[in-house]
Design an enzyme around this catalytic site. Structure first.
Site, PDB file in Angstrom:
ATOM      1  N   ASP A 108       0.836  -1.200   0.000  1.00  0.00           N
ATOM      2  CA  ASP A 108       0.000   0.000   0.000  1.00  0.00           C
ATOM      3  C   ASP A 108       0.872   1.251   0.000  1.00  0.00           C
ATOM      4  O   ASP A 108       1.998   1.257   0.526  1.00  0.00           O
ATOM      5  CB  ASP A 108      -0.973   0.002   1.176  1.00  0.00           C
ATOM      6  CG  ASP A 108      -0.286   0.109   2.526  1.00  0.00           C
ATOM      7  OD1 ASP A 108       0.631  -0.702   2.782  1.00  0.00           O
ATOM      8  OD2 ASP A 108      -0.660   0.987   3.332  1.00  0.00           O
ATOM      9  N   GLU A 173      -0.213  -0.934   5.824  1.00  0.00           N
ATOM     10  CA  GLU A 173       0.860  -0.528   6.730  1.00  0.00           C
ATOM     11  C   GLU A 173       0.800   0.950   7.031  1.00  0.00           C
ATOM     12  O   GLU A 173       1.085   1.386   8.162  1.00  0.00           O
ATOM     13  CB  GLU A 173       2.218  -0.884   6.119  1.00  0.00           C
ATOM     14  CG  GLU A 173       3.410  -0.705   7.058  1.00  0.00           C
ATOM     15  CD  GLU A 173       3.958   0.713   7.110  1.00  0.00           C
ATOM     16  OE1 GLU A 173       4.729   1.023   8.034  1.00  0.00           O
ATOM     17  OE2 GLU A 173       3.620   1.525   6.221  1.00  0.00           O
TER      18      GLU A 173
END
Length: 423
Positions: A108, A173
């Site tokens: 991400d 994250e």
């Protein structure tokens, strides 16, 4: 130390051109936090093509949120799939003996922001003068792909190993760490982990924590022409902001940690978003501000929350309006604890020696003032972990984010040596 013939053979099997091409292909797939499914599916195909054992699954976010140690998140995941992805390889399929080294990388990325601020296309993956430009090139698709191609090189070289290698491609994250959290709960663990965050291939065995908060400051609306009849939430916030700046100074006044203590501001308290008012000629009746407060090494997150709340409560006690109209504090989004392993841990020494043998230079030991998935691996998973990857965090989250292709290749070479020597 001199490289062995096995190490030379594995290093020679690294597909450097393929690595850079695959990294550019991955950067071209937008994967902002909460929208990672397409990138995860693409990467799973690559892993299967390389002959790795792939576990691709839908993460039950609602179930994770019920866990008492849920790490938090900010984005709305009600519309898009949350996809977990872990690939494992061992020389003999089905063998379970030996140690396991985990490479952890998040797929991400933060949003691209204002495209007018970019010289290069955010999702273009332009390769210019040895640099790959694009959102996530540095943070941290470069490290993730370096790890994958390191495993591929060891596999392709047919060198003997006793143990297994794993790469965790994790989501979420940037806003808490649900991908690593879900992977650990699913049983994807190892004896040690390298988190491929951008460290310029220096070593970070200690990371501070960070807690995200949202605070509502009440006011009283009135027409601007008689503004003294109202109470401006903005004016109340100005006092709050000055108080929080002082709190930050106090929390950073005597930092003795051997790595974090070297930083100019190891535990920042930052306000990232402020929203107030609904009409230009009305006194604002509400202000909402969001930010993050750093968690010191070894400090309990609950203690930080209590100090923050007590600071705002003490301010309110001195203000007649805020005393009767309390602020509302919510601990929203990512809740990153601090995490570390000893400076002289064998994993740290191993990675140091690998870099010395490849470059003749010893990497610097550093502390990170930001949260990462290291703390989940260490604190929740019980797995020693270190941050060690290509790229410079100073260009992450910025327009024209980029990484040096040569450093991505060097990272893959370092991961090859680390894997062979660890196993």
């Amino acid at each position: 130390m001199p490289l062995s013939s096995i190490e030379h053979k594995a290093l020679a099997s690294l597909d450097e051109q393929g690595l850079i091409k695959a990294l550019r292909d991955l950067v071209r797939i937008p994967s902002a936090t909460g929208q990672e499914a397409a990138a995860q599916n693409w990467l799973a195909q690559q892993m299967r093509h390389f002959g790795l054992d792939v576990d691709l699954w839908d993460i039950d976010v609602a179930e994770l949120q019920r866990h008492p140690q849920f790490p938090g998140m900010e984005v709305d995941r009600s519309k898009d799939r949350a996809v977990g992805l872990v690939a494992t390889w061992r020389r003999e399929a089905g063998a379970a003996s030996g140690r396991r080294l985990v490479f952890n990388g998040h797929i991400d990325v933060v949003p691209e922001g204002d495209r007018a601020s970019w010289q290069y296309e955010p999702w273009g993956a332009d390769l210019v003068d040895g640099r790959i430009y694009g959102r996530g090139a540095c943070d941290m698709k470069g490290g993730l792909m370096a790890a994958l191609f390191a495993i591929k090189a060891i596999k392709d070289s047919s060198v003997p190993i006793d143990g297994s290698l794993m790469v965790q491609s994790v989501i979420g994250e940037e806003d808490g760490g649900i991908g690593t959290f879900a992977s650990l709960l699913r049983g994807h663990r190892g004896n040690a982990a390298i988190v491929c965050e951008p460290t310029r291939l220096n070593l970070i065995p200690a990371q501070a924590g960070a807690l995200t908060f949202t605070v509502r400051v009440p006011g009283k609306s009135a027409h601007a022409c008689v503004r003294l009849e109202g109470v401006s939430a903005i004016e109340k916030y100005l006092d709050i902001h000055r108080t929080l700046i002082q709190l930050e100074r106090e929390r950073n006044s005597e930092v003795e940690h051997p790595l974090l203590g070297k930083l100019p501001l190891p535990y920042p308290l930052s306000i990232g978003r402020v929203q107030a008012g609904n009409w230009s000629s009305s006194v604002p009746e509400e202000l909402i501000f969001e930010g993050r407060i750093g968690v010191a090494m070894g400090e309990a997150s609950d203690a930080v929350r209590r100090q923050f709340e007590r600071t705002l409560l003490n301010l309110a006690e001195e203000d007649p309006w805020l005393r009767d109209h309390p602020q509302e504090i919510k601990w929203s989004g990512g809740q990153f604890e601090s995490g570390e392993i000893p400076l002289h841990h064998p994993l740290v020494k191993l990675c140091q020696q690998c870099m010395v043998d490849l470059t003749s230079h010893e990497p610097v030991l550093q502390g990170a003032p930001y949260g990462s998935d290291l703390r989940l691996l260490v604190n929740f998973g019980g797995i020693p972990a270190v941050l060690f990857g290509p790229g410079d965090v100073r260009v992450a989250h910025m327009p024209d984010e980029h990484t040096e292709s040569s450093q991505v290749i060097l990272a893959a070479r370092a991961y090859i040596l680390a894997a062979l020597r660890f196993l």
